[in-house]
Design a protein around this motif. Sequence first.
Motif, PDB file in Angstrom:
ATOM      1  N   PHE A   9       0.834  -1.200   0.000  1.00  0.00           N
ATOM      2  CA  PHE A   9       0.000   0.000   0.000  1.00  0.00           C
ATOM      3  C   PHE A   9       0.870   1.253   0.000  1.00  0.00           C
ATOM      4  N   TYR A  10       1.878   1.290   0.869  1.00  0.00           N
ATOM      5  CA  TYR A  10       2.727   2.480   0.955  1.00  0.00           C
ATOM      6  C   TYR A  10       3.625   2.628  -0.279  1.00  0.00           C
ATOM      7  N   ASN A  11       3.973   1.528  -0.924  1.00  0.00           N
ATOM      8  CA  ASN A  11       4.821   1.557  -2.106  1.00  0.00           C
ATOM      9  C   ASN A  11       4.101   2.155  -3.314  1.00  0.00           C
ATOM     10  N   ASP A  12       2.925   1.635  -3.639  1.00  0.00           N
ATOM     11  CA  ASP A  12       2.163   2.112  -4.796  1.00  0.00           C
ATOM     12  C   ASP A  12       0.690   1.726  -4.616  1.00  0.00           C
ATOM     13  N   PRO A  13      -0.077   2.543  -3.929  1.00  0.00           N
ATOM     14  CA  PRO A  13      -1.451   2.155  -3.610  1.00  0.00           C
ATOM     15  C   PRO A  13      -2.341   1.978  -4.843  1.00  0.00           C
ATOM     16  N   LEU A  14      -2.164   2.799  -5.862  1.00  0.00           N
ATOM     17  CA  LEU A  14      -3.049   2.706  -7.020  1.00  0.00           C
ATOM     18  C   LEU A  14      -2.893   1.368  -7.733  1.00  0.00           C
ATOM     19  N   SER A  15      -1.673   1.030  -8.125  1.00  0.00           N
ATOM     20  CA  SER A  15      -1.501  -0.212  -8.890  1.00  0.00           C
ATOM     21  C   SER A  15      -1.676  -1.459  -8.043  1.00  0.00           C
ATOM     22  N   ASN A  16      -1.533  -1.345  -6.727  1.00  0.00           N
ATOM     23  CA  ASN A  16      -1.743  -2.507  -5.875  1.00  0.00           C
ATOM     24  C   ASN A  16      -3.206  -2.673  -5.455  1.00  0.00           C
ATOM     25  N   CYS A  17      -3.984  -1.598  -5.505  1.00  0.00           N
ATOM     26  CA  CYS A  17      -5.414  -1.697  -5.183  1.00  0.00           C
ATOM     27  C   CYS A  17      -6.266  -1.902  -6.435  1.00  0.00           C
ATOM     28  N   LEU A  18      -5.750  -1.511  -7.575  1.00  0.00           N
ATOM     29  CA  LEU A  18      -6.460  -1.646  -8.846  1.00  0.00           C
ATOM     30  C   LEU A  18      -5.586  -2.456  -9.794  1.00  0.00           C
TER      31      LEU A  18
END
Length: 114
Positions: free
Chosen positions: A85-94
């Motif tokens: 989440f802290y690394n790259d929330p957009l690509s990890n959540c979507l």
Amino acid sequence: MNDSLVKAFKTMYLTSVFLFCDLASAEHFTVERAENYPYKNLINRTDSLKVFYIMSGESFSCKVEAILDNMMWVSPEKKISKELFYNDPLSNCLSREKAKQILSQTVLEFGQGL
């Protein structure tokens, strides 16, 4: 037959209520920029791209909401580690596949020349 339909409807209703309550109580932020395809294109193409999240212990539950005009797309909820989440929330959540799907749906709905 009617009892099973009523039971199915009640289950769908309760599920919808719980999902709405989760989304309503979640924190969120608007994603302003991304460097890679399809996320950069999605940000440029939509009016708003928000990540909704709830922290629970050592992980996050998150989903992404994309809005263009009066249309809204919401990704399935994902559970990811704090590090992701802290690394790259957009690509990890979507997921990349879902982002490409939303992007193509915006083209189908509104055309290419936005």
